[in-house]
Design a protein around this motif. Structure first.
Motif, PDB file in Angstrom:
ATOM      1  N   GLU A 161       0.838  -1.211   0.000  1.00 28.10           N
ATOM      2  CA  GLU A 161       0.000   0.000   0.000  1.00 28.10           C
ATOM      3  C   GLU A 161       0.866   1.252   0.000  1.00 28.10           C
ATOM      4  N   ARG A 162       0.374   2.284  -0.685  1.00 24.04           N
ATOM      5  CA  ARG A 162       1.121   3.539  -0.818  1.00 24.04           C
ATOM      6  C   ARG A 162       0.968   4.419   0.402  1.00 24.04           C
ATOM      7  N   PHE A 163       2.002   5.172   0.715  1.00 23.99           N
ATOM      8  CA  PHE A 163       1.913   6.193   1.775  1.00 23.99           C
ATOM      9  C   PHE A 163       3.024   7.200   1.556  1.00 23.99           C
ATOM     10  N   GLU A 164       2.938   8.330   2.261  1.00 27.12           N
ATOM     11  CA  GLU A 164       3.997   9.362   2.137  1.00 27.12           C
ATOM     12  C   GLU A 164       4.383   9.826   3.524  1.00 27.12           C
ATOM     13  N   TRP A 165       5.652  10.104   3.732  1.00 27.52           N
ATOM     14  CA  TRP A 165       6.097  10.645   5.020  1.00 27.52           C
ATOM     15  C   TRP A 165       6.040  12.173   4.996  1.00 27.52           C
ATOM     16  N   LEU A 166       5.663  12.775   6.117  1.00 26.69           N
ATOM     17  CA  LEU A 166       5.731  14.234   6.262  1.00 26.69           C
ATOM     18  C   LEU A 166       6.590  14.528   7.491  1.00 26.69           C
ATOM     19  N   ASP A 167       7.527  15.467   7.358  1.00 20.74           N
ATOM     20  CA  ASP A 167       8.306  15.823   8.549  1.00 20.74           C
ATOM     21  C   ASP A 167       7.510  16.858   9.362  1.00 20.74           C
ATOM     22  N   GLU A 168       8.136  17.305  10.448  1.00 20.86           N
ATOM     23  CA  GLU A 168       7.452  18.206  11.389  1.00 20.86           C
ATOM     24  C   GLU A 168       6.907  19.460  10.684  1.00 20.86           C
ATOM     25  N   ALA A 169       7.755  20.044   9.820  1.00 15.59           N
ATOM     26  CA  ALA A 169       7.329  21.285   9.150  1.00 15.59           C
ATOM     27  C   ALA A 169       6.184  21.017   8.182  1.00 15.59           C
ATOM     28  N   ALA A 170       6.239  19.869   7.514  1.00 20.80           N
ATOM     29  CA  ALA A 170       5.206  19.578   6.503  1.00 20.80           C
ATOM     30  C   ALA A 170       3.839  19.338   7.151  1.00 20.80           C
ATOM     31  N   ILE A 171       3.819  18.657   8.288  1.00 21.54           N
ATOM     32  CA  ILE A 171       2.510  18.407   8.920  1.00 21.54           C
ATOM     33  C   ILE A 171       2.001  19.703   9.568  1.00 21.54           C
ATOM     34  N   GLU A 172       2.930  20.553  10.003  1.00 22.71           N
ATOM     35  CA  GLU A 172       2.496  21.851  10.553  1.00 22.71           C
ATOM     36  C   GLU A 172       1.849  22.704   9.446  1.00 22.71           C
ATOM     37  N   LYS A 173       2.384  22.604   8.258  1.00 23.99           N
ATOM     38  CA  LYS A 173       1.831  23.373   7.138  1.00 23.99           C
ATOM     39  C   LYS A 173       0.379  22.967   6.855  1.00 23.99           C
ATOM     40  N   VAL A 174       0.084  21.693   7.086  1.00 26.25           N
ATOM     41  CA  VAL A 174      -1.291  21.220   6.867  1.00 26.25           C
ATOM     42  C   VAL A 174      -2.192  21.641   8.023  1.00 26.25           C
ATOM     43  N   THR A 175      -1.738  21.389   9.261  1.00 26.63           N
ATOM     44  CA  THR A 175      -2.636  21.512  10.417  1.00 26.63           C
ATOM     45  C   THR A 175      -2.565  22.871  11.098  1.00 26.63           C
TER      46      THR A 175
END
Ligand SMILES: Cc1cc2nc3c(=O)[nH]c(=O)nc-3n(C[C@H](O)[C@H](O)[C@H](O)COP(=O)(O)OP(=O)(O)OC[C@H]3O[C@@H](n4cnc5c(N)ncnc54)[C@H](O)[C@@H]3O)c2cc1C
Length: 443
Positions: A161-175
């Protein structure tokens, strides 16, 4: 099977369902108030019952079908959840949602079948329920959470199954919050406004389904060549019955004691104002589940509200107290403040609970439980995707069809029986307490 089945508990008002409250008032309910005759009766207007009634009607357009619900459709658990149609492995008793490769693959197949079915209905009828195919984030707060994410990612790799990693800055950009250390994005999850979906599904059932609400079945007895369902003010005589009562089946005569009514709780904020929206930042809508299944689920909604869910409580009598709700609200507030310190003045407008139907071995009930009585019971925390599939498939099975997924459900383990109460009560509550305690920061 006992010749008479009696329901010992009926749905109770467990807090105020924010999803339901944010919809316009419903049309008055049609109740069972005299004697009716049908070919089929489906009991339970949750995700499973709505799918079962629709599929029966699709496959047997000449049959008369009743769907009976003790409360209003959309106000009970299927309209109280966080709205994730999860496609991937999601065993909440595991520390990372994963099980064995075969079990995970089988779950994915079943869950995608359910999601595809509901999505096609939503599209066909244009049901206004904020259906989104935007995926979900699994986010970690600390090293333990990051280890759980890694374990989950390895499980996904094993089943391709496909997935992608997000680092701290990337998940902050979303949330908009710097609370999370990192995240894993999986694209196949859909999300909805669950009360709006359930109401929309009920309103668009085929014409040969009649929906009765505020009509709790009190007992199912045997009549001459038919089943007789007793209600407070009437009865239904039907050739066949399909039980889709999930946790309520736990107090229903004749079931094994392996069905565990475990409540979980959610809160919805008021609508944020423009200033609060800009302080928060991030994207307008996202859906996030915790790396540790015992942690906090969060959704930011397009309506500028935030929904948080956490906390589990074993309630075998199928009711929660005001103290349970107060505790849940205070945990939600704490979790909200830790994630969104910039939103300290945003109140949690509604808090509610709802029963999941768990079992110690992830087992569920599917098939025929006696002459003319079929059942699809036991969501194991994932009733949107699993319930929609199980409801569809129980209708196919009851009409004599067989396919790989029907066989998969017939062959799944039954819920493992537990010791008698009160030993089981203590054991289950203690297990939940330990898991919540060790989830720590993820809450
Ligand atoms: C806060 C919260 C968050 C959750 N988040 C998610 C999520 O994001 N994704 C997910 O997949 N799942 C989630 N769940 C679980 C999900 O809501 C359930 O798995 C789902 O509702 C199960 O659907 P169901 O139709 O099998 O059972 P239910 O929704 O419980 O439906 C059973 C119905 O039977 C009715 N009934 C019971 N007894 C009688 C009777 N005697 N006569 C007539 N009717 C009766 C009940 O009123 C009820 O409406 C969550 C649950 C909660 C509480």
């Amino acid at each position: 099977m006992a010749s008479k089945l009696e329901f010992a508990r009926f749905p109770a008002p467990d807090g105020v369902n924010g999803w339901w409250e944010s919809l316009p008032p419903p049309a008055p309910a049609l109740t069972v108030s005299s004697e009716h005759r049908f070919d089929w009766v489906v009991i339970g207007g949750g995700m499973t019952g709505l799918s079962a009634a629709r599929r029966l009607a699709e496959l047997a357009p000449g049959a008369s079908i009743a769907l009976v619900e003790a409360d209003r459709i959309g106000r009970t658990t299927a309209g109280r959840n966080s709205g994730f149609f999860v496609d991937l492995p999601h065993d909440i008793s595991s520390e990372s949602y994963s099980r064995s490769v075969d079990a995970d693959k089988a779950d994915v197949r079943l869950q995608r079948h359910g999601i595809d079915y509901v999505r096609s209905i939503v599209r066909q009828h244009g049901i206004d329920c904020d259906w989104r195919d935007d995926g979900k984030f699994h986010a970690a707060v600390n090293k333990k959470g990051q280890a759980a994410l890694l374990h989950f990612a390895q499980g996904l790799d094993r089943i391709g199954e496909r997935f992608e990693w997000l680092d701290e800055a990337a998940i902050e950009k979303v949330t908009g919050t710097g609370f999370y250390r990192g995240a894993l994005f999986t694209p196949g999850c859909s999300t909805v406004q669950p009360a709006a979906l359930m109401r929309g599904l009920a309103a668009t059932l085929p014409a040969n389904v009649k929906v009765f609400e505020m009509s709790a079945v009190k007992a199912i007895g045997d009549g001459r060549e038919a089943k007789v369902l007793t209600f407070e003010r009437g009865k239904i005589v039907a050739k066949r019955v399909v039980l889709c009562t999930n946790a309520y089946a736990a107090t229903f005569g004749g079931h094994p004691n392996g069905l565990l009514p475990v409540y979980t709780f959610a809160s919805l904020t008021r609508v944020m104002n423009a200033d609060e929206v800009s302080k928060l930042g991030g994207t307008r809508s996202w859906a996030l589940i915790p790396a540790d299944p015992m942690g906090t689920t969060v959704r930011r909604l397009i309506t500028d509200r935030i929904c948080v869910r956490n906390h589990f409580a074993f309630r075998p009598n199928l009711e929660v107290s005001q103290a349970d709700l107060a505790k849940a609200k205070s945990l939600h507030r704490r979790s909200f403040d830790r994630r969104f310190p910039m939103l300290e003045n945003v109140e949690l407008e509604c808090t509610w609970g709802g029963p999941l139907c768990l079992s110690a071995n992830n087992g569920a009930l599917f098939g025929q439980r006696g002459d003319g009585v079929f059942e699809a019971v036991g969501c194991n925390g994932l009733g949107l995707s699993r319930g929609s599939a199980a409801g569809k498939l129980i209708a196919e099975y009851a009409l004599g069809q067989s396919n790989d997924l029907v066989l998969q459900l017939l062959n799944q383990p039954h819920p493992r029986s537990l010791p008698a109460r009160p030993i089981a009560d203590v054991a289950v509550s203690a297990a939940i307490w330990v898991k919540e305690f060790t989830a720590g920061a993820e809450l």
